[in-house]
Motif scaffolding. Structure first.
Motif, PDB file in Angstrom:
ATOM      1  N   THR A 141       1.007  -1.105  -0.696  1.00  0.00           N
ATOM      2  CA  THR A 141      -0.424   0.053  -0.074  1.00  0.00           C
ATOM      3  C   THR A 141       1.142   1.083  -0.075  1.00  0.00           C
ATOM      4  OG1 THR A 141      -1.227  -1.530   1.302  1.00  0.00           O
ATOM      5  CG2 THR A 141      -2.197   0.771   1.118  1.00  0.00           C
ATOM      6  N   LEU A 142       1.833   1.348   1.020  1.00  0.00           N
ATOM      7  CA  LEU A 142       2.767   1.804   1.046  1.00  0.00           C
ATOM      8  C   LEU A 142       3.491   2.725  -0.483  1.00  0.00           C
ATOM      9  CD1 LEU A 142       3.708   4.412   2.652  1.00  0.00           C
ATOM     10  CD2 LEU A 142       5.604   2.852   3.620  1.00  0.00           C
ATOM     11  N   ALA A 143       3.571   2.055  -1.416  1.00  0.00           N
ATOM     12  CA  ALA A 143       4.095   2.009  -2.778  1.00  0.00           C
ATOM     13  C   ALA A 143       2.943   3.020  -3.154  1.00  0.00           C
ATOM     14  CB  ALA A 143       4.104   0.844  -3.485  1.00  0.00           C
ATOM     15  N   PHE A 144       2.289   2.882  -3.366  1.00  0.00           N
ATOM     16  CA  PHE A 144       1.069   3.002  -4.243  1.00  0.00           C
ATOM     17  C   PHE A 144       1.049   5.380  -3.274  1.00  0.00           C
ATOM     18  CE2 PHE A 144       0.648  -0.930  -5.117  1.00  0.00           C
ATOM     19  CZ  PHE A 144       0.685  -0.562  -6.824  1.00  0.00           C
ATOM     20  N   THR A 145       1.098   5.037  -2.143  1.00  0.00           N
ATOM     21  CA  THR A 145       1.061   6.072  -1.376  1.00  0.00           C
ATOM     22  C   THR A 145       2.112   7.520  -1.842  1.00  0.00           C
ATOM     23  OG1 THR A 145      -0.055   5.366   0.594  1.00  0.00           O
ATOM     24  CG2 THR A 145       1.664   7.309   0.980  1.00  0.00           C
ATOM     25  N   ILE A 146       3.417   6.698  -1.728  1.00  0.00           N
ATOM     26  CA  ILE A 146       4.561   7.170  -2.889  1.00  0.00           C
ATOM     27  C   ILE A 146       4.316   7.839  -3.899  1.00  0.00           C
ATOM     28  CG2 ILE A 146       7.004   7.001  -2.958  1.00  0.00           C
ATOM     29  CD1 ILE A 146       6.739   5.229  -0.675  1.00  0.00           C
ATOM     30  N   LEU A 147       3.855   7.193  -4.243  1.00  0.00           N
ATOM     31  CA  LEU A 147       3.569   7.860  -6.000  1.00  0.00           C
ATOM     32  C   LEU A 147       2.717   8.422  -6.467  1.00  0.00           C
ATOM     33  CD1 LEU A 147       3.594   4.556  -8.561  1.00  0.00           C
ATOM     34  CD2 LEU A 147       5.355   6.308  -7.747  1.00  0.00           C
ATOM     35  N   ALA A 148       1.537   8.530  -4.893  1.00  0.00           N
ATOM     36  CA  ALA A 148      -0.039   9.486  -5.256  1.00  0.00           C
ATOM     37  C   ALA A 148       1.191  10.879  -4.189  1.00  0.00           C
ATOM     38  CB  ALA A 148      -0.885   8.641  -4.199  1.00  0.00           C
ATOM     39  N   ASP A 149       1.789  10.067  -3.719  1.00  0.00           N
ATOM     40  CA  ASP A 149       1.187  12.068  -2.808  1.00  0.00           C
ATOM     41  C   ASP A 149       3.188  12.836  -2.610  1.00  0.00           C
ATOM     42  OD1 ASP A 149      -1.283  10.898  -2.022  1.00  0.00           O
ATOM     43  OD2 ASP A 149      -0.730  10.143   0.339  1.00  0.00           O
ATOM     44  N   HIS A 150       4.380  11.381  -2.863  1.00  0.00           N
ATOM     45  CA  HIS A 150       5.390  12.088  -2.635  1.00  0.00           C
ATOM     46  C   HIS A 150       5.592  13.561  -3.319  1.00  0.00           C
ATOM     47  CE1 HIS A 150       7.362  10.199   0.423  1.00  0.00           C
ATOM     48  NE2 HIS A 150       5.969   9.424   1.200  1.00  0.00           N
ATOM     49  N   PRO A 151       6.742  14.547  -2.934  1.00  0.00           N
ATOM     50  CA  PRO A 151       6.826  15.108  -4.001  1.00  0.00           C
ATOM     51  C   PRO A 151       7.299  14.975  -5.269  1.00  0.00           C
ATOM     52  CG  PRO A 151       8.113  15.723  -1.761  1.00  0.00           C
ATOM     53  CD  PRO A 151       7.163  14.111  -1.708  1.00  0.00           C
ATOM     54  N   MET A 152       7.330  15.375  -6.302  1.00  0.00           N
ATOM     55  CA  MET A 152       7.857  15.110  -7.755  1.00  0.00           C
ATOM     56  C   MET A 152       7.942  16.419  -8.330  1.00  0.00           C
ATOM     57  SD  MET A 152       6.339  11.947  -8.973  1.00  0.00           S
ATOM     58  CE  MET A 152       7.132  11.308 -10.039  1.00  0.00           C
ATOM     59  N   SER A 153       8.197  16.643  -9.115  1.00  0.00           N
ATOM     60  CA  SER A 153       7.857  17.311 -10.632  1.00  0.00           C
ATOM     61  C   SER A 153       6.984  18.019 -10.637  1.00  0.00           C
ATOM     62  CB  SER A 153      10.047  17.979 -11.525  1.00  0.00           C
ATOM     63  OG  SER A 153       9.237  16.800 -12.830  1.00  0.00           O
ATOM     64  N   GLU A 154       7.008  19.049 -11.845  1.00  0.00           N
ATOM     65  CA  GLU A 154       5.418  18.783 -12.133  1.00  0.00           C
ATOM     66  C   GLU A 154       4.878  18.536 -12.873  1.00  0.00           C
ATOM     67  OE1 GLU A 154       4.876  23.791 -13.214  1.00  0.00           O
ATOM     68  OE2 GLU A 154       2.973  23.157 -14.366  1.00  0.00           O
ATOM     69  N   PHE A 155       6.238  17.815 -14.124  1.00  0.00           N
ATOM     70  CA  PHE A 155       5.833  16.839 -15.434  1.00  0.00           C
ATOM     71  C   PHE A 155       5.825  15.776 -14.240  1.00  0.00           C
ATOM     72  CE2 PHE A 155       7.025  14.634 -18.611  1.00  0.00           C
ATOM     73  CZ  PHE A 155       6.324  15.109 -19.399  1.00  0.00           C
ATOM     74  N   GLY A 156       6.586  15.444 -13.724  1.00  0.00           N
ATOM     75  CA  GLY A 156       6.448  14.184 -12.769  1.00  0.00           C
ATOM     76  C   GLY A 156       5.240  13.605 -12.249  1.00  0.00           C
ATOM     77  N   HIS A 157       4.335  15.235 -11.187  1.00  0.00           N
ATOM     78  CA  HIS A 157       3.240  15.066 -11.178  1.00  0.00           C
ATOM     79  C   HIS A 157       1.900  14.519 -12.209  1.00  0.00           C
ATOM     80  CE1 HIS A 157      -0.049  16.523  -7.648  1.00  0.00           C
ATOM     81  NE2 HIS A 157       0.060  17.434  -9.428  1.00  0.00           N
ATOM     82  N   ALA A 158       1.924  15.400 -12.815  1.00  0.00           N
ATOM     83  CA  ALA A 158       0.565  15.330 -13.660  1.00  0.00           C
ATOM     84  C   ALA A 158       0.884  13.858 -14.661  1.00  0.00           C
ATOM     85  CB  ALA A 158       1.117  16.137 -15.671  1.00  0.00           C
TER      86      ALA A 158
END
Lengths: 296, 296
Positions: B119-136
């Motif tokens: 579950t934590l893996a998906f929390t990380i992908l959803a919530d952790h800091p990313m660049s604007e491009f990565g966020h999208a």
């Protein structure tokens, strides 16, 4: 449509969608595929999809978004039951009158089926059809579901449950246990479906979530009461299992009379939460009554 | 920076980030939290974060995006090891010279720790800091990781592995097994990090992914060879376990000489894949050599 017909319709639609979801998987691991299907389709009541549907209809959320959210939640719910039933956990051989996954298959396959169902939940949120508005919320939906399912929710609650078995626990700890173990996923139904509504206000969204929190706890108290007073035939599982397993319950902690009073109070507060919403909540009232007064 | 120093830096940064990730969790289920930390931090080589870093640096992907992707992958990798080690699965008591999770804690806690790490893996992908491009790209990252981890990848491969144990399997089935069980997650490192690069062409992205596919298979063949010819002390686990467990391996199926020829051929093809890319791939060549020539 009358409430019972709607309820049956949601159940049928959920069952069909989940069956289709599994049937389109390739056949490279047929036993795992069969175990995933068994876990997803062995007679669930589909209370969570019904809640998603009722709130979604109230807020005019498109059916595609409702179904995507419901299927993801049911995958998490099904995976948690498979793992909770394992010999190292609650060691249950029957669920809803059917053999549990590790009995119908084997333990290794049941562990893997649970694992793969959890993953499938996130595949669904990432990939399945949604409206344009819903699509833009996919990452936030993943965040909400993961929070409800992981250490901060269901897994954390199950760990507290294991740790509390055979011990005296306080009312606040018992409440925390259930808010995490079952309440968080029920709340996430409402958090997710209200997130994909473009129209709901922040205040009303908070009120919907408070409603879910109240019925989640009420559901658990009723569950504890049924484990003492329920009919095993209607429940599809044996009664008295909480006491047999050394689990603390609300009736054991508060006494049966006070547990029933607490349940009635939560029921009343849930109805008040609905009453304060600027929507027709007739079906949500019926849902609340169903959750609290159920005898199975 | 020389390759070995970079490798150590990536390992240190990954370890620190994962430790921090666990340390900020609240303490409501302390044993589960400790088990999750044990599983994440018991001496991983961090080959996957290194691969993410090397490809990410080649494509100028910001560090935040590299780290978010690496941590999510390491959570999935760690969860899979915890569940694979369970008594109902491979029943291993040691991993990297340390007690496995269910030995250090107990079986129920190990099952839950694996569940919560997924579950934590998906929390990380959803919530952790990313660049604007990565966020999208978050939802697409979730889709890629879930595909690699679930029935279509790692879980499916593990199911084939369980099903194949003690049986004769064909080369194509053995290859499929490993491409799903370990190859899919390794490929997903490259699929994910190239997805968050705004500059990579479709053709080059496909070439990077082909490279990952080739080294994934080479890695597994080397693993099989080491299980026969390796040094238990250096490996941190006992050798001969494949044969003892009745598992089919590349050396058993092809003969040791042919297995080594196949390994050399995959190595060569991986280097060719790198050579065709319009980037400086010096470090990726060093990484390939490390994967294929390792003795631990």
């Amino acid at each position: 449509m009358i409430f019972d017909a709607l309820r049956q319709q949601v159940k049928n639609q959920t069952d069909e969608s989940l069956l289709h979801l599994i049937s389109i998987l390739p056949d490279h691991a047929p036993q795992l595929k069969a175990a995933m299907q068994h876990a997803l389709l062995v007679g669930g009541k589909r209370m969570r999809p019904l809640l998603v549907n009722l709130v979604g209809n109230t807020l005019d959320v498109p059916t595609s978004d409702q179904l995507t959210i419901s299927m993801a939640i049911e995958c998490v719910h099904a995976y948690s039951l498979v793992h909770d039933d394992l010999p190292a956990m609650d060691d249950d051989e029957l669920r809803r009158g059917q053999p549990t996954c590790h009995i119908a298959f084997n333990e290794a396959t049941a562990i893997l089926a649970g694992d793969a169902l959890q993953t499938l939940a996130f595949t669904i949120l990432a990939d399945h059809p949604m409206s344009e508005f819903g699509h833009a919320q996919r990452a936030r939906l993943v965040s909400l579901l993961a929070k409800a399912a992981g250490y901060l929710g269901m897994c954390g609650g199950q760990a507290i449950d294991l740790d509390s078995t055979g011990k005296n626990v306080s009312l606040s700890r018992l409440t925390e246990l259930h808010q995490l173990k079952t309440g968080a996923l029920l709340c996430s139904c409402v958090e997710m479906i209200t997130l994909v509504s473009p129209e709901v206000s922040i205040k009303d969204r908070a009120q919907f979530i408070e409603f879910a929190r109240l019925i989640g706890l009420a559901f658990q108290i009723q569950d504890d009461i049924l484990d003492v007073e329920g009919d095993a035939g209607q429940l599809g599982k044996s009664t008295g299992s909480d006491i047999a397993q050394g689990k603390m319950t609300f009736p054991a902690l508060l006494g049966m009379d006070n547990a029933k009073k607490e349940l009635a109070q939560l029921h009343e507060r849930a109805l008040q939460a609905l009453d304060s919403l600027p929507y027709n909540t007739e079906y949500l009232v019926a849902f609340t009554d169903l959750m609290v007064k159920r005898n199975y």
